[in-house]
Design a protein around this motif. Sequence first.
Motif, PDB file in Angstrom:
ATOM      1  N   GLN A   1       0.866  -1.179   0.000  1.00 49.47           N
ATOM      2  CA  GLN A   1       0.000   0.000   0.000  1.00 49.47           C
ATOM      3  C   GLN A   1       0.900   1.226   0.000  1.00 49.47           C
ATOM      4  N   MET A   2       0.723   2.066  -0.999  1.00 48.23           N
ATOM      5  CA  MET A   2       1.565   3.246  -1.148  1.00 48.23           C
ATOM      6  C   MET A   2       0.700   4.492  -1.039  1.00 48.23           C
ATOM      7  N   ASN A   3       0.950   5.273  -0.026  1.00 46.02           N
ATOM      8  CA  ASN A   3       0.222   6.522   0.201  1.00 46.02           C
ATOM      9  C   ASN A   3       1.153   7.709   0.070  1.00 46.02           C
ATOM     10  N   SER A   4       0.571   8.889  -0.050  1.00 44.75           N
ATOM     11  CA  SER A   4       1.355  10.133  -0.142  1.00 44.75           C
ATOM     12  C   SER A   4       2.466  10.007  -1.178  1.00 44.75           C
ATOM     13  N   LEU A   5       2.084   9.514  -2.336  1.00 43.20           N
ATOM     14  CA  LEU A   5       3.088   9.258  -3.367  1.00 43.20           C
ATOM     15  C   LEU A   5       3.743  10.537  -3.858  1.00 43.20           C
ATOM     16  N   LYS A   6       5.015  10.409  -4.194  1.00 44.63           N
ATOM     17  CA  LYS A   6       5.815  11.528  -4.674  1.00 44.63           C
ATOM     18  C   LYS A   6       6.349  11.206  -6.071  1.00 44.63           C
ATOM     19  N   PRO A   7       6.676  12.229  -6.845  1.00 50.29           N
ATOM     20  CA  PRO A   7       7.247  11.955  -8.172  1.00 50.29           C
ATOM     21  C   PRO A   7       8.472  11.047  -8.116  1.00 50.29           C
ATOM     22  N   GLU A   8       9.246  11.137  -7.057  1.00 56.44           N
ATOM     23  CA  GLU A   8      10.445  10.288  -6.950  1.00 56.44           C
ATOM     24  C   GLU A   8      10.129   8.825  -6.662  1.00 56.44           C
ATOM     25  N   ASP A   9       8.853   8.511  -6.440  1.00 57.46           N
ATOM     26  CA  ASP A   9       8.449   7.103  -6.298  1.00 57.46           C
ATOM     27  C   ASP A   9       8.208   6.454  -7.661  1.00 57.46           C
ATOM     28  N   THR A  10       8.263   7.239  -8.720  1.00 59.85           N
ATOM     29  CA  THR A  10       8.075   6.712 -10.064  1.00 59.85           C
ATOM     30  C   THR A  10       9.143   5.673 -10.380  1.00 59.85           C
ATOM     31  N   ALA A  11       8.692   4.476 -10.738  1.00 59.34           N
ATOM     32  CA  ALA A  11       9.614   3.371 -10.989  1.00 59.34           C
ATOM     33  C   ALA A  11       8.814   2.154 -11.426  1.00 59.34           C
TER      34      ALA A  11
ATOM     35  N   GLY B   1       7.475  -6.784 -13.603  1.00 63.37           N
ATOM     36  CA  GLY B   1       7.177  -5.712 -12.680  1.00 63.37           C
ATOM     37  C   GLY B   1       5.903  -4.975 -13.056  1.00 63.37           C
ATOM     38  N   THR B   2       5.613  -3.925 -12.288  1.00 65.25           N
ATOM     39  CA  THR B   2       4.447  -3.096 -12.575  1.00 65.25           C
ATOM     40  C   THR B   2       4.878  -1.630 -12.482  1.00 65.25           C
ATOM     41  N   GLN B   3       4.494  -0.859 -13.476  1.00 65.50           N
ATOM     42  CA  GLN B   3       4.947   0.530 -13.579  1.00 65.50           C
ATOM     43  C   GLN B   3       4.096   1.428 -12.687  1.00 65.50           C
ATOM     44  N   VAL B   4       4.770   2.240 -11.898  1.00 64.72           N
ATOM     45  CA  VAL B   4       4.122   3.267 -11.091  1.00 64.72           C
ATOM     46  C   VAL B   4       4.652   4.613 -11.557  1.00 64.72           C
ATOM     47  N   THR B   5       3.741   5.486 -11.957  1.00 67.33           N
ATOM     48  CA  THR B   5       4.125   6.820 -12.404  1.00 67.33           C
ATOM     49  C   THR B   5       3.377   7.842 -11.567  1.00 67.33           C
ATOM     50  N   VAL B   6       4.139   8.707 -10.908  1.00 64.21           N
ATOM     51  CA  VAL B   6       3.551   9.748 -10.066  1.00 64.21           C
ATOM     52  C   VAL B   6       3.830  11.086 -10.745  1.00 64.21           C
ATOM     53  N   SER B   7       2.771  11.677 -11.255  1.00 65.30           N
ATOM     54  CA  SER B   7       2.927  12.907 -12.027  1.00 65.30           C
ATOM     55  C   SER B   7       1.626  13.673 -12.051  1.00 65.30           C
ATOM     56  N   SER B   8       1.750  14.995 -12.091  1.00 62.98           N
ATOM     57  CA  SER B   8       0.561  15.832 -12.218  1.00 62.98           C
ATOM     58  C   SER B   8       0.299  16.156 -13.689  1.00 62.98           C
TER      59      SER B   8
END
Length: 128
Positions: A82-92, A121-128
Amino acid sequence: QLQLVESGGGLVQPGGSLRLSCAVSGFTLDYYAIGWFRQAPGKEREGVACISSSDGSTYYADSVKGRFTISRDNARNTVYLQMNSLKPEDTAVYYCAPGSFRVLKIAIATKRDIEHNWGQGTQVTVSS
């Protein structure tokens, strides 16, 4: 045959949440600890969290502590992140891998990769 399949990634805005799943087959979670790792573009793969097979003990990288929670459902043979408060640097791209809890903790603490036949794997992208 040992197999782990990651899912649940996607595009999310900063501050958002995602829950990743690691579905395990070929072995049971009763005997293996599981770690979540991630690899950002142009960077080495690093561990972010792991959970023990015995008592559910957990360990987190400092960069995700307080924001990510690892858990397991032995009946479903699945581990979650469970990933909360995601940040752009969590993109991976996020991966899961089995191992001993001690080895996974050391890998996370020292920011080192482990030997494993990594899946897609599974791609996570944190971006506005």
